[in-house]
Design a protein around this motif. Sequence first.
Motif, PDB file in Angstrom:
ATOM      1  N   GLY A   3     -30.675   0.307  21.715  1.00  0.00           N
ATOM      2  CA  GLY A   3     -29.928  -0.935  21.717  1.00  0.00           C
ATOM      3  C   GLY A   3     -30.278  -1.904  20.604  1.00  0.00           C
ATOM      4  N   ALA A   4     -31.095  -1.460  19.646  1.00  0.00           N
ATOM      5  CA  ALA A   4     -31.533  -2.358  18.571  1.00  0.00           C
ATOM      6  C   ALA A   4     -30.460  -2.601  17.511  1.00  0.00           C
ATOM      7  CB  ALA A   4     -32.792  -1.810  17.908  1.00  0.00           C
ATOM      8  N   GLY A   5     -29.512  -1.680  17.379  1.00  0.00           N
ATOM      9  CA  GLY A   5     -28.493  -1.817  16.342  1.00  0.00           C
ATOM     10  C   GLY A   5     -27.856  -0.490  16.007  1.00  0.00           C
ATOM     11  N   SER A   6     -27.565  -0.295  14.724  1.00  0.00           N
ATOM     12  CA  SER A   6     -26.863   0.910  14.275  1.00  0.00           C
ATOM     13  C   SER A   6     -27.435   1.417  12.956  1.00  0.00           C
ATOM     14  CB  SER A   6     -25.378   0.615  14.058  1.00  0.00           C
ATOM     15  OG  SER A   6     -24.750   0.255  15.247  1.00  0.00           O
ATOM     16  N   LEU A   7     -27.218   2.708  12.719  1.00  0.00           N
ATOM     17  CA  LEU A   7     -27.584   3.363  11.459  1.00  0.00           C
ATOM     18  C   LEU A   7     -26.358   4.081  10.926  1.00  0.00           C
ATOM     19  CD1 LEU A   7     -29.474   4.668   9.313  1.00  0.00           C
ATOM     20  CD2 LEU A   7     -29.921   6.465  10.999  1.00  0.00           C
ATOM     21  N   LEU A   8     -26.084   3.879   9.654  1.00  0.00           N
ATOM     22  CA  LEU A   8     -25.005   4.585   8.972  1.00  0.00           C
ATOM     23  C   LEU A   8     -25.583   5.147   7.682  1.00  0.00           C
ATOM     24  CD1 LEU A   8     -23.930   1.571  10.019  1.00  0.00           C
ATOM     25  CD2 LEU A   8     -21.767   2.619   9.479  1.00  0.00           C
TER      26      LEU A   8
END
Length: 92
Positions: free
Chosen positions: A47-52
Motif C-alpha cells: 500500500g505504499a505506492g506504485s512502481l512502473l
Amino acid sequence: MELFALFGWDGPQGRDLRKIHREAHLARLREMDAQGRVVIAGPLTDGAGSLLVMRFSDRNEAEAWMNADPYVTEGIFERTEVRPFLQVFPSS
C-alpha cells in the motif's frame, strides 16, 4: 529508448483517491503499452505506492510523463521518483 523506474509514493488519501482516478491513470498506461514502452507497472502490495518500469527517450521525458499522470495531478502520490534503470533479467 532508455529504461526508467518510476516510483509513486501514496499520500494519506491515496487509497481512496485511487478508486476515483484509476481509469484515467490506466488509460495513459494502455497508450504507452500500445507503443511498447511499458515493461512492468503496478501497485506495491504493502500500500505504499506504485512502481512502473518504462521506456523513455530521456529522463526529462520520463519526469514530464510522470508529472502529468492523474495519480500525481490528483494527489494520490505525495512524492515521486524517476531513476534510470538497467534490466538484467530477463534478458531482452
